[in-house]
Design an enzyme around this catalytic site. Structure first.
Site, PDB file in Angstrom:
ATOM      1  CE  LYS A  85     -73.626   4.368  -5.991  1.00 46.63           C
ATOM      2  NZ  LYS A  85     -73.055   5.165  -5.578  1.00 46.63           N
ATOM      3  CB  SER A 122     -78.442  -1.679   1.027  1.00 47.97           C
ATOM      4  OG  SER A 122     -78.871  -0.193   1.222  1.00 47.97           O
TER       5      SER A 122
END
Lengths: 331, 331
Positions: B64, B89
């Protein structure tokens, strides 16, 4: 494959010999990577940049493959033909079995009948022939002698032998090659002392200060250094199963002469360090493999005020993952 | 640090754009290593050589960071001044917070109030400001809108955005560069589809066949491909917490056009693959990160008869190590 025509007489215990060993085994071993973690480096009072040498990524999951490879490289064709043997409940057995398998050499391993199942499975998967014995030194030696008598196999000792020490020392050479800056210090765990003595030889003349790390529950090396005399036995009560052996006859004087200090750490410190390494480095590290980092985190080490980058040898990653993680067990 | 003078208009969704993104973020990201394991390769019926791309070793512990870095690189100085925000989250929140911290950019994260504690701790450690909300899509969107209204921060989406997709695609470029031989196929997990769509773009014209891997308990992408139409929701019942999101609007058509097949695997298969990776690769891999290898081991994939080396992207390694290991829990 580097096989000598005849068995090679042992090299002297010097840095040049470690370099020679490295040239011999380089095509056979993994060149393991080094890791850094800015958060782990920043977490220490000294803020030293840490370079972790990931020998848990070595073939067989531990640095032991280096010494086993070099020991095999020094045998004569006749010796290789008859095979090799050892006694071990741990990483040396797996390393020797794998190194032998890759050369098509027979391997006989004497294991205590209480050895951990994953270690037994690994040795078996590498095709070695296993003889079980009672879990004590006398039974091990007697069983090994009978295996040798039967097979003519050459004994490859786990740590107390010149070629083993020289092979283990090669890890530091690769760490120094890969680190982008000169190291001020390097730290390696000590059980039998193959890795630590080899590291100390490999560091000669480089200006790198060598430290050892030992579990408080098996601190025969630290005690021996204090007393000026090698202790022949060890009361081994530690989670670091790779470090439960007493330091070897050949290994001790090298450590005594060349290692700055051996730092002892509790099992709790080892478990804390291990968890941090799993979380931050994302590496599966066994307790013995976390012992050097635990020592670097200790007050005793931090108070020495080492300035500059520190190399940390992660000795291995062979842990029984069917068991609860030690910190989970604790909670 | 590559900061444009003005916000950069989005690049086209092509391989050339992935290459451009890679040039931009190369100085900011870790170049993660690839791993092989002869025992894992030999364990498969097809005996394909497997190359594992260890994005669990990426900054923040997941791929990411690539998309977050590239997204930041495309913002104008004014936008960077006001900061960035997102709702997540999971790994995207940590990645954006870390990428923002490294550039001295403010970061606001909306997190459901049932987020895992280690994820909350990571985002906080990277200095982001956290606003908690009820754990549902409406509350997330509303809370994010109010954070944006208050701060003027730019929203950086976790997967459904051009720059995110291009950034994630850079992992394949490094895998192809490092593999010592051309790959026949590559496989990446699919949740929102940032990594899989980026990988498919990066593979264009290389001859590498791209596969996706999805948990059976969150198989909206595989279902959408069967039905010829993106599913807007997902019934997420899987241990692979990174893959519980529905595939994105931009992502789905890229996958539809360029990905050979999306293989679904059960949680049991994911856990088995994960354990094997911990044991043999000595890497801490999260369930989402083991999903692609689980797919390669599946009957469905093996029956496709792919000949040649296969690249497997390990997407991340962020797992709550205070919890029992999933296979230990099972026993």
């Amino acid at each position: 494959m580097a096989i000598s025509k005849e068995a090679v007489p042992p090299l002297p215990l010097t840095r040049a010999s470690v370099l020679a060993a490295h040239e011999t085994i380089s095509p056979l071993i993994h060149r393991t990577p080094i890791f850094t973690s800015s958060s782990l480096s920043a977490s220490l009072p000294g803020k030293n940049t840490l370079y972790f040498m990931a020998e848990n990524l070595q073939k067989g999951g531990a640095f032991k493959f280096r010494g086993a490879s070099f020991s095999l490289s020094c045998l004569s064709p006749g010796e290789l033909e008859r095979g090799v043997c050892t006694h071990s409940s741990g990483n040396h057995a797996g390393a020797l079995a794998l190194a032998a398998k890759e050369r098509g050499v027979k391997c006989y391993v004497v294991m205590p009948n209480n050895s951990a199942q994953p270690k037994i499975d690994a040795v078996r998967a590498y095709g070695a022939s296993i003889t079980f014995c009672e879990p004590n030194a006398t039974a091990r030696a007697r069983t090994l002698a009978s295996v040798q008598a039967e097979t003519g196999a050459t004994f490859v000792p786990p740590y107390d032998a010149v070629n083993t020490i020289l092979g283990q020392g090669t890890a530091l050479l690769e760490l120094l090659e890969q680190a982008p800056e000169p190291l001020a210090a390097v730290i390696a765990p000590v059980g039998g002392g193959g890795l630590l003595a080899g590291t100390a030889l490999a560091a000669e003349g480089t200006g790198v200060c060598v430290f050892g790390a030992e579990p408080a529950g098996a601190d025969d090396c630290a005690q021996g250094l204090r007393e000026g005399k090698r202790r022949e036995d060890v009361q081994a009560d530690t989670i670091a199963d790779g470090l439960r052996t007493p330091v070897g006859v050949l290994n001790f004087p090298i450590i005594q002469e060349k290692v700055k200090a051996v730092i002892t750490v509790t099992d709790e410190e080892i478990i804390d360090a291990m968890r941090l390494m799993w979380e931050r480095l994302k590496l599966v590290v066994e307790p013995s493999g976390a012992t050097a980092f635990a020592a670097v985190r200790s007050k005793q080490f931090q108070e020495m005020g080492i300035k500059g980058p520190i190399g940390i040898i992660i000795s291995g990653g062979n842990i029984d993952l069917s068991k609860p993680l030690p910190w989970v067990q604790q909670e």
